[in-house]
Design a protein around this motif. Sequence first.
Motif, short mmCIF file in Angstrom:
data_model
loop_
_atom_site.label_atom_id
_atom_site.label_comp_id
_atom_site.label_asym_id
_atom_site.label_seq_id
_atom_site.Cartn_x
_atom_site.Cartn_y
_atom_site.Cartn_z
N TRP A 179 -3.00 -11.20 3.32
CA TRP A 179 -3.78 -10.80 2.15
C TRP A 179 -3.46 -11.74 0.99
CZ3 TRP A 179 -2.45 -9.54 -2.81
CH2 TRP A 179 -3.51 -9.09 -3.63
N ALA A 180 -4.50 -12.11 0.24
CA ALA A 180 -4.35 -12.97 -0.94
C ALA A 180 -5.51 -12.67 -1.88
CB ALA A 180 -4.33 -14.45 -0.54
N HIS B 194 -9.30 -5.33 0.35
CA HIS B 194 -8.49 -4.26 0.94
C HIS B 194 -9.34 -3.24 1.68
CE1 HIS B 194 -9.65 -2.08 -2.76
NE2 HIS B 194 -9.38 -0.99 -2.08
N HIS B 195 -10.62 -3.12 1.32
CA HIS B 195 -11.51 -2.22 2.06
C HIS B 195 -11.72 -2.73 3.49
CE1 HIS B 195 -12.51 0.17 -1.44
NE2 HIS B 195 -12.83 -0.92 -2.11
N ARG B 196 -11.95 -4.03 3.61
CA ARG B 196 -12.10 -4.61 4.96
C ARG B 196 -10.81 -4.45 5.76
NH1 ARG B 196 -11.56 -10.81 6.82
NH2 ARG B 196 -11.53 -10.33 9.05
N ASP C 160 -10.48 -0.90 6.88
CA ASP C 160 -11.45 -0.61 7.93
C ASP C 160 -10.98 -1.17 9.28
OD1 ASP C 160 -13.07 0.71 6.15
OD2 ASP C 160 -14.48 -0.97 5.89
N GLU C 161 -10.45 -2.41 9.27
CA GLU C 161 -10.02 -3.02 10.52
C GLU C 161 -8.78 -2.31 11.07
OE1 GLU C 161 -10.29 -6.96 11.53
OE2 GLU C 161 -11.74 -7.55 9.99
N LEU C 162 -7.87 -1.92 10.21
CA LEU C 162 -6.70 -1.18 10.67
C LEU C 162 -7.10 0.18 11.23
CD1 LEU C 162 -4.19 -2.01 7.77
CD2 LEU C 162 -4.05 -2.82 10.14
N ALA C 163 -8.01 0.85 10.55
CA ALA C 163 -8.46 2.16 11.03
C ALA C 163 -9.19 2.03 12.37
CB ALA C 163 -9.36 2.81 9.98
N ALA C 164 -9.99 0.98 12.52
CA ALA C 164 -10.71 0.78 13.77
C ALA C 164 -9.75 0.53 14.93
CB ALA C 164 -11.70 -0.38 13.63
N LEU C 165 -8.72 -0.26 14.69
CA LEU C 165 -7.73 -0.51 15.73
C LEU C 165 -6.95 0.77 16.06
CD1 LEU C 165 -6.45 -4.00 14.53
CD2 LEU C 165 -7.59 -3.54 16.71
N ALA D 33 0.59 0.18 -1.74
CA ALA D 33 0.89 1.43 -2.44
C ALA D 33 -0.31 1.96 -3.21
CB ALA D 33 2.07 1.22 -3.39
N THR D 34 -1.06 1.07 -3.85
CA THR D 34 -2.11 1.51 -4.77
C THR D 34 -3.48 1.62 -4.12
OG1 THR D 34 -2.46 -0.78 -5.50
CG2 THR D 34 -0.90 0.56 -6.77
N ARG D 35 -3.73 0.83 -3.07
CA ARG D 35 -5.09 0.79 -2.52
C ARG D 35 -5.15 0.95 -1.00
NH1 ARG D 35 -8.02 -4.11 -6.02
NH2 ARG D 35 -7.57 -3.26 -8.09
N LEU D 36 -4.34 0.17 -0.27
CA LEU D 36 -4.50 0.14 1.18
C LEU D 36 -4.12 1.47 1.84
CD1 LEU D 36 -5.11 -1.39 3.79
CD2 LEU D 36 -2.77 -2.27 3.75
N LEU D 37 -2.91 1.95 1.58
CA LEU D 37 -2.47 3.18 2.24
C LEU D 37 -3.29 4.40 1.78
CD1 LEU D 37 1.38 2.59 2.35
CD2 LEU D 37 -0.26 2.49 4.25
N PRO D 38 -3.65 4.51 0.48
CA PRO D 38 -4.57 5.60 0.12
C PRO D 38 -5.91 5.52 0.84
CG PRO D 38 -3.44 4.80 -1.84
CD PRO D 38 -3.10 3.85 -0.72
N ALA D 39 -6.43 4.31 1.02
CA ALA D 39 -7.69 4.17 1.73
C ALA D 39 -7.55 4.59 3.19
CB ALA D 39 -8.19 2.72 1.64
N LEU D 40 -6.44 4.24 3.81
CA LEU D 40 -6.20 4.64 5.19
C LEU D 40 -6.02 6.14 5.32
CD1 LEU D 40 -3.85 1.73 6.27
CD2 LEU D 40 -6.11 2.23 7.22
N ALA D 41 -5.36 6.74 4.33
CA ALA D 41 -5.21 8.20 4.34
C ALA D 41 -6.56 8.89 4.24
CB ALA D 41 -4.30 8.64 3.20
#
Length: 320
Positions: A219-220, A275-277, A280-285, A310-318
Amino acid sequence: MTRFGFHSSHEQIPPGRLLEAVQAAERAGFGAAMCSDHFAPWSSVQGESGYAWSWLGAALATTDLRFGVVTAPGQRYHPAVHAQKMATLASMFPGRFWAALGSGQNLNEHVTGGPWPTKQQREERLLACVEVFRALFAGEEVSVDGPVRVDRARLWTLPAEPPPLLAAAVTPRTAAWAASWADGLITVNQPPEVVREVIEAYRGAGGRGPANLQVHVAWAPTDEEALRLAHEQWAPVVVGSPVAWDLALPSDFESVASFVRPDDVASGVVATSDHHRLADELAALASLGFDEVYVHHVGQEQEAFLDLAATRLLPALAGA
């Protein structure tokens, strides 16, 4: 519900900084952690390779996370000594330690000076080590003379419950072979259809226990920077099997990686600024049937990624 964990890469980050990173990962909301167990990095650009077992004691003692390690018994590690260190961690930190066993890579094992066995010989050696581990964890005295040699070994310090021994498998064939002895499976991200074949091969052969996945991400702030980071750090790793298991030196990997283009890395690393993409890819896997997904940010600097987690990725996955 899938648990998301943090992968700690000893090949890329000095052990002190890596300990700080996994502590920060726990604060960020990751629910588990795992680490590599290398003697050498994949490339001089990565440039590190701390001893996983010393680090694991510190990491388990300074977090509340459950930890795993991907490790290879039989050449660099004698199985009796390997069993002793696993039993010690499991005794000190009940229910918080697991090991995933693989047949090894020449990159790490050649340092003993012994010959590098064929894949079949390495699998025979791995299975012999598993049998030694099981017997030692059961409190037995073990002597064997086969693919590995053990003379009257006994573990005097035993955990209340032995640590789970997962299988580390990249191909469907290896996953199916491991189903007869493993307490679970861990594999790495590949094209989704290949990952699906790996987990189905394990389950189809009667494989029990959890199925875990390690996902390499970069990520960058921009997609271009993310892809550049992925190529810089991870190009030597995407050469694939069987070449990746047989090369001996970081310089060998660097030579092969000189033919790897940035776009080639996309098959093995999720490189993005979105971070949305990424979510999405982590959730799909995860939806392929994985109990735990361990996220490995391939950059050597972890702070910005952990802030994002902490602020975006894990909340989105939750939410997903």
